[in-house]
Design an enzyme around this catalytic site. Structure first.
Site, PDB file in Angstrom:
ATOM      1  N   CYS A 136      47.953  33.450  59.599  1.00 36.80           N
ATOM      2  CA  CYS A 136      47.120  32.246  59.708  1.00 36.80           C
ATOM      3  C   CYS A 136      47.935  31.077  60.229  1.00 36.80           C
ATOM      4  CB  CYS A 136      46.508  31.903  58.353  1.00 36.80           C
ATOM      5  SG  CYS A 136      45.445  30.440  58.395  1.00 36.80           S
ATOM      6  N   CYS A 139      47.046  27.750  58.601  1.00 39.32           N
ATOM      7  CA  CYS A 139      47.600  27.600  57.254  1.00 39.32           C
ATOM      8  C   CYS A 139      49.095  27.294  57.290  1.00 39.32           C
ATOM      9  CB  CYS A 139      47.384  28.876  56.447  1.00 39.32           C
ATOM     10  SG  CYS A 139      45.701  29.512  56.437  1.00 39.32           S
ATOM     11  N   ASP A 140      49.838  27.975  58.152  1.00 42.69           N
ATOM     12  CA  ASP A 140      51.301  27.974  58.058  1.00 42.69           C
ATOM     13  C   ASP A 140      52.032  27.397  59.270  1.00 42.69           C
ATOM     14  OD1 ASP A 140      51.089  29.244  55.570  1.00 42.69           O
ATOM     15  OD2 ASP A 140      50.950  31.211  56.520  1.00 42.69           O
TER      16      ASP A 140
END
Length: 311
Positions: A136, A139-140
């Site tokens: 992701c 997300c990261d």
């Protein structure tokens, strides 16, 4: 064994399931939440969440899920460990069978079973997941500022991940096992025009390299010659798709070509009245914790209104 009759049963305990439990619990509907094999969902393997509102310093996934569960318990949500192995949605109320043989009858059902990222299936991937390996970028990606990262995949998802990562990384390399990407033409053109993005075709990932604590490189295998080549990098993003956990309802609910449960516009209502779906099992576009929370709230409100209509 006597069947239990419940106004609301929620299947799944990620952000969507927990939120649905909070709202239905607060509405005094006494929801029963079936936790599944991984209580807390995908966020239980997420080390740091920095984009969830209300936590300016960030929060790790397990702690966030623990807080959501405690909040649901505060409103008298009941939790049952295990999985639903059989569901009969052909008539209302609906019949559910758990893996321990327990049978439950539900007047309304909220499905929040989520989706799992597809992984490469190599041991080193598991070893460094959360330590340089991710599925992701949204997300990261923030954690890879000025880093050299690789994105594995050839579809639109891979292109989107690569383009997003250029906001942070100094270099992004797309790797794909075929001669050509299978992404849409416009997405391929966008990636091709970005000066930060390089491509390597006709290769598969043989191993993700690391020093025991973090990713330090990637080993690629040429599918034509079999040659192994090591590349230095700081992170590897796997972008080969997601698999929604909707198989239990195949043939009973409308499911799209990608395996996601279909819901009506501006609603979480499925093709069966009284059955609602929220979170990643019906969201093929955003797949974020905060959007899952929003749809969990919607499902709870929809279920509450449905129950009021049949009383």
């Amino acid at each position: 064994m006597e069947k239990e009759i419940r106004d609301v049963v929620i299947i799944g305990t990620g952000p969507a399931g927990y939120t649905a439990a909070i709202y239905t619990g607060r509405a005094n509907l006494k929801p029963l939440v079936i936790e599944g094999v991984q209580p807390g969902g995908q966020l239980m393997i997420t080390t740091e969440i920095e984009n969830f509102p209300g936590f300016p310093e960030g929060i790790n996934g397990p702690e966030l899920m623990s807080r959501m569960r405690q909040q649901a318990e505060r409103f008298n949500a009941e939790f049952a460990y295990g999985s639903v192995v059989e569901a009969d949605l052909s008539r209302s109320p609906f019949s559910l069978t758990l893996d321990d043989g327990r049978e439950i009858v539900a007047r309304s059902l909220i499905i929040a079973t989520g989706a799992n990222a597809k992984w490469l299936g190599i041991p080193s991937e598991d070893r460094y997941r959360g330590r340089g390996v991710s599925a992701c970028a949204t997300c990261d990606g923030f954690f890879f500022k000025e880093c050299n990262v690789f994105v594995v995949g050839g579809g639109d998802t891979a292109m989107e991940e690569a383009l997003y990562l250029t906001k942070f990384a100094s270099k992004v390399t797309l790797v794909h096992r075929r001669e050509e990407f299978r992404a849409s033409k416009i997405m391929s053109l966008r990636a091709g025009k970005n000066p930060k993005i390089a491509t390597i075709l006709n290769v598969v990932v043989d191993e993700i390299l690391g020093d025991g604590s973090k990713v330090t490189g990637i080993r690629l295998k040429d599918v034509r010659s079999g040659e192994l080549i090591d590349h230095v990098c700081d992170g590897v993003f796997v972008a080969i798709g997601h698999a929604p956990n909707a198989g239990l309802f195949s043939g009973q609910l409308a499911i799209d070509d990608y395996g996601y449960i279909e819901t009506k516009k501006s609603s979480t209502e499925t093709s069966v009245q009284g059955v609602f779906a929220c979170g990643d099992v019906q969201d093929y576009t955003y797949r974020q914790a905060v959007t899952a929370v929003g749809s969990g709230c919607m499902a709870a409100v929809d279920a509450e209104r449905f129950l009021e209509s049949i009383r």
